[in-house]
Design an enzyme around this catalytic site. Structure first.
Site, PDB file in Angstrom:
ATOM      1  N   SER A   1      25.889  24.452  25.913  1.00 41.52           N
ATOM      2  CA  SER A   1      25.445  23.073  25.192  1.00 41.52           C
ATOM      3  C   SER A   1      25.920  23.216  23.715  1.00 41.52           C
ATOM      4  CB  SER A   1      23.798  22.993  25.578  1.00 41.52           C
ATOM      5  OG  SER A   1      23.548  21.696  24.546  1.00 41.52           O
TER       6      SER A   1
ATOM      7  N   GLY B   1      22.352  34.595  29.410  1.00 42.39           N
ATOM      8  CA  GLY B   1      22.663  35.897  28.781  1.00 42.39           C
ATOM      9  C   GLY B   1      22.692  35.601  27.283  1.00 42.39           C
TER      10      GLY B   1
ATOM     11  N   THR C   1      22.235  32.174  25.761  1.00 39.00           N
ATOM     12  CA  THR C   1      20.938  31.439  26.127  1.00 39.00           C
ATOM     13  C   THR C   1      19.865  32.038  25.017  1.00 39.00           C
ATOM     14  OG1 THR C   1      21.815  31.604  28.416  1.00 39.00           O
ATOM     15  CG2 THR C   1      19.470  31.238  28.266  1.00 39.00           C
TER      16      THR C   1
ATOM     17  N   ASP D   1      28.286  40.053  33.121  1.00 35.05           N
ATOM     18  CA  ASP D   1      28.926  40.968  32.238  1.00 35.05           C
ATOM     19  C   ASP D   1      28.254  42.039  32.204  1.00 35.05           C
ATOM     20  OD1 ASP D   1      30.788  39.163  32.082  1.00 35.05           O
ATOM     21  OD2 ASP D   1      30.381  38.631  29.907  1.00 35.05           O
TER      22      ASP D   1
ATOM     23  N   ARG E   1      54.136  49.616  43.712  1.00 32.94           N
ATOM     24  CA  ARG E   1      54.063  48.854  42.580  1.00 32.94           C
ATOM     25  C   ARG E   1      52.952  49.342  41.619  1.00 32.94           C
ATOM     26  NH1 ARG E   1      55.163  42.940  45.637  1.00 32.94           N
ATOM     27  NH2 ARG E   1      57.277  42.911  45.021  1.00 32.94           N
TER      28      ARG E   1
ATOM     29  N   ALA F   1      40.913  53.522  40.267  1.00 31.80           N
ATOM     30  CA  ALA F   1      42.073  52.915  39.557  1.00 31.80           C
ATOM     31  C   ALA F   1      42.722  54.438  38.611  1.00 31.80           C
ATOM     32  CB  ALA F   1      41.467  52.033  38.510  1.00 31.80           C
TER      33      ALA F   1
ATOM     34  N   LYS G   1      52.671  59.997  42.881  1.00 28.48           N
ATOM     35  CA  LYS G   1      52.008  58.871  43.273  1.00 28.48           C
ATOM     36  C   LYS G   1      52.989  57.957  43.054  1.00 28.48           C
ATOM     37  CE  LYS G   1      47.403  59.092  41.474  1.00 28.48           C
ATOM     38  NZ  LYS G   1      46.172  58.554  40.963  1.00 28.48           N
TER      39      LYS G   1
HETATM   40  O1  F6P Z   1      29.580  35.354  30.567  1.00 24.91           O
HETATM   41  C1  F6P Z   1      30.203  35.527  31.834  1.00 24.91           C
HETATM   42  C2  F6P Z   1      31.601  35.202  31.797  1.00 24.91           C
HETATM   43  O2  F6P Z   1      31.940  35.143  33.204  1.00 24.91           O
HETATM   44  C3  F6P Z   1      32.441  35.997  30.980  1.00 24.91           C
HETATM   45  O3  F6P Z   1      32.745  37.239  31.569  1.00 24.91           O
HETATM   46  C4  F6P Z   1      33.747  35.229  31.019  1.00 24.91           C
HETATM   47  O4  F6P Z   1      34.563  35.514  29.571  1.00 24.91           O
HETATM   48  C5  F6P Z   1      33.158  33.765  30.649  1.00 24.91           C
HETATM   49  O5  F6P Z   1      31.810  33.905  31.247  1.00 24.91           O
HETATM   50  C6  F6P Z   1      33.907  32.770  31.146  1.00 24.91           C
HETATM   51  O6  F6P Z   1      33.396  31.567  30.658  1.00 24.91           O
HETATM   52  P1  F6P Z   1      33.547  30.154  31.387  1.00 24.91           P
HETATM   53  O7  F6P Z   1      33.158  29.892  32.697  1.00 24.91           O
HETATM   54  O8  F6P Z   1      32.780  29.156  30.511  1.00 24.91           O
HETATM   55  O9  F6P Z   1      35.076  30.022  31.090  1.00 24.91           O
END
Ligand code: F6P
Length: 324
Positions: free
Chosen positions: A73, A102, A105, A128, A163, A187, A214
């Site tokens: 918002s 998060g 918020t 995240d 690749r 990875a 590899k």
């Molecule tokens: O905060 C969670 C998240 O998924 C981040 O990892 C990402 O950068 C962001 O939200 C993406 O936000 P939006 O969906 O608003 O583009």
């Protein structure tokens, strides 16, 4: 406290519904009336506030997304917007809030509490995992598993075609998803905002792998890495590598935000939802419920917003040792 409201805000995360369910069922258990605010702070401003009961949250524990919808918002960032939100809560007689979300918020929740003194307790909901005050956030485990499933599939085709793949995972300011995926997906390298890995170092790692026969490699790049996103990193490496590589880039994007929450996320969300609710009813305010060392704890919003939760050095080292 006899009347409270719950809302989800910011990026959605799998397990948010399990959390809402725990709050609503917990409120019913404690004889507290509970409302749902639809679309986070926008719904608070517009008075989009609906009554919830135990039946409203039937059959949602396993559903991704959030039944209360979510939003980022802009209006709530203004004093005018927050005044409107306060008036809407007053009109409904809401005495306390549970916020699921998060950083953004809880930044909003802290300002709102300082201005209007409506007690609010948070439950950390973001894929995240970047919130100080909890070892894990709701949605993180599911997002890692979703990304990992895609990485395993990419590994098959990378191997067939000899690749190098650069795979971008979410994490605007955070490398948590990336580091977990790098370890679990085997990875060759990982690039995260918390630990600058120059492209020269990634090139060295790739060459070292080729020297050990590899034929394919996977590099996980967190979207917020300082060297740039996966596309940029891949281009830099194409430009600087002395040998020719067959490079492809995949950005996993929002698939990481959806899907059925894992058992771990459902349980965490239920624990944090009930923990946030019961904290609020006991008089906690301006804090986030979290789980640290398997104990339920409450951390001031101010700390969750301003303090950094570092990615463990051990994990970073592990990728380096196990990759070649
Ligand atoms: O905060 C969670 C998240 O998924 C981040 O990892 C990402 O950068 C962001 O939200 C993406 O936000 P939006 O969906 O608003 O583009």
């Amino acid at each position: 406290m006899k009347k409270i409201a719950v809302y989800t805000s910011g990026g959605d995360a799998p397990g948010m519904n399990s959390c809402i369910r725990a709050i609503v069922r917990g409120a019913a258990y404690h004889g507290v009336e509970v409302y749902g605010i639809v679309r986070g702070y926008n719904g608070m401003i517009n008075g989009d506030i609906i009554p919830l009961n135990s039946q409203s949250v039937s059959n949602i524990i396993q559903r991704g997304g959030t039944i209360l919808k979510s939003a980022r918002s802009k209006e709530f960032l203004t004093t005018e917007g927050r005044k409107k939100a306060y008036a809407q809560l007053q009109a409904k007689g809401i005495e306390g809030l549970v916020a699921i979300g998060g950083n953004g918020t809880f930044t909003g929740a802290e300002i709102f509490y300082n201005e209007f003194k409506i007690p609010c307790v948070g439950a950390p909901g973001t894929i995240d995992n970047d919130l100080y005050g909890t070892d894990y956030t709701i949605g993180y485990d599911t997002a890692v598993n979703t990304a990992l499933d895609a990485i395993d599939k990419i590994r098959d085709t990378a191997d067939s075609h000899d690749r190098v793949f650069f795979i971008e995972v979410m994490g605007r300011d955070s490398g948590y998803i990336a580091i977990q995926c790098a370890i679990a997906g085997g990875a060759e390298a990982v690039m995260i905002p918390e630990n600058l890995t120059p492209v020269s170092e990634v090139m060295e790692t790739l060459l070292k792998g080729f020297s050990k026969a590899k034929s394919s490699s996977i590099v996980i790049v967190a979207e917020g890495d300082e060297e740039g996103n996966a596309q940029k990193v891949a281009q830099k490496i194409k430009d600087q590598m002395k040998i020719e590589l067959d490079i492809r880039v995949t950005t996993l994007g929002h698939i990481q935000r959806g899907g059925v929450p894992t058992a771990a996320d459902r349980i965490l969300a239920s624990r944090l939802g009930l923990g946030a609710l019961e904290g609020l009813l006991r008089g906690e305010k301006n804090v986030m419920a979290g789980v640290v060392n398997n104990q339920l704890v409450y951390t001031p919003f101010h700390d969750t917003i301003t303090k950094k939760k570092p990615v463990s050095e051990d994990l970073i080292r592990m990728v380096e040792i196990l990759s070649t």
